[in-house]
Design a protein around this motif. Sequence first.
Motif, PDB file in Angstrom:
ATOM      1  N   ASN A  18       0.804  -1.219   0.000  1.00  0.00           N
ATOM      2  CA  ASN A  18       0.000   0.000   0.000  1.00  0.00           C
ATOM      3  C   ASN A  18       0.835   1.268   0.000  1.00  0.00           C
ATOM      4  N   ASP A  19       2.107   1.150   0.361  1.00  0.00           N
ATOM      5  CA  ASP A  19       2.995   2.318   0.358  1.00  0.00           C
ATOM      6  C   ASP A  19       3.480   2.683  -1.038  1.00  0.00           C
ATOM      7  N   ILE A  20       3.380   1.739  -1.971  1.00  0.00           N
ATOM      8  CA  ILE A  20       4.015   1.923  -3.277  1.00  0.00           C
ATOM      9  C   ILE A  20       3.154   2.799  -4.185  1.00  0.00           C
ATOM     10  N   PRO A  21       3.653   3.974  -4.576  1.00  0.00           N
ATOM     11  CA  PRO A  21       2.871   4.836  -5.480  1.00  0.00           C
ATOM     12  C   PRO A  21       2.993   4.373  -6.927  1.00  0.00           C
ATOM     13  N   GLN A  22       2.027   4.713  -7.727  1.00  0.00           N
ATOM     14  CA  GLN A  22       2.055   4.332  -9.134  1.00  0.00           C
ATOM     15  C   GLN A  22       3.267   4.931  -9.843  1.00  0.00           C
ATOM     16  N   SER A  23       3.690   6.094  -9.402  1.00  0.00           N
ATOM     17  CA  SER A  23       4.839   6.737 -10.043  1.00  0.00           C
ATOM     18  C   SER A  23       6.097   5.888  -9.918  1.00  0.00           C
TER      19      SER A  23
END
Length: 284
Positions: A18-23
């Motif tokens: 959940n910490d991982i951003p799409q960017s």
Amino acid sequence: MKIPDWIKDVNLPYNTYNDIPQSAIDEVNSRLDAVLSNTPVITVLIAAYNEEANVLRCIGSLSRSKTRIPFEILVVNNNSSDRTQDTLDRLHVRKVFQSIQGCGPARQMGQENAKGEYILLADADCLYPDCWIDEMMKVLREPGVVCVYGRYSFLPEPGYPRWQLFILERLKDVIASYRQIKRPYLNTYGISMGYIKEFGLKAGYVMANIRGEDGRLAFDMMKYGKIKPVTSNAARPWTGPRTLALEGSFTKALSNRIVKEVKRSFQMLRSEKDHDTKTSKNEG
């Protein structure tokens, strides 16, 4: 040895899926699209068990590889119970699922699905320098060599300062040089190991959840050729000291290794007798 500068670019600050951003996903995928091949000579094989954030860092580091040798990345999700599969599904790498628990079964499925002629094993919780593939392949392509292994280093954490870890690494390097004389297969760890797929398939991994599956495979491949070390310090993967933490303090981890190696020092000067690595209780 200091922590190399490239670590800060690949040691992404995410602890959960959940910490991982799409960017972050998009940036890694952009690099993967530029370096991966559909007709690879090399398969970089990663077995992943509950590594939903670590596997992104690992693949992110490999996406920066500088090599002219065509390669692919194949990840085996080894029956993870976290969101490792969700992370993999967002990344532009090949992936397969192995429901049989253990690195042996995972890596066996991986080599059976690998497109490359050569296999380089990588661990999902490790970071790889951009020269790793080329440095491994320099030795693996030498005449008569069927398997290679590299050295590795530890990232500091509270309770494990870098100077202490450096001492442990140097001790491990000395021990590896001693083992190389008669028992090189004991140095073959999946964190940094390569081999010719043809002979890996002939030898086969142990299909049980036991330790030493990498050394067992290497032992069985010795009938086909030599095992050689990759000694380049620049090619060292980096990992956290979580395996050391299982032993307690740094002092405990260091003393355990010294005692173990002293006890079997004379044994290391004799070649291991041929045996069934799929059922044996030792490391090979």
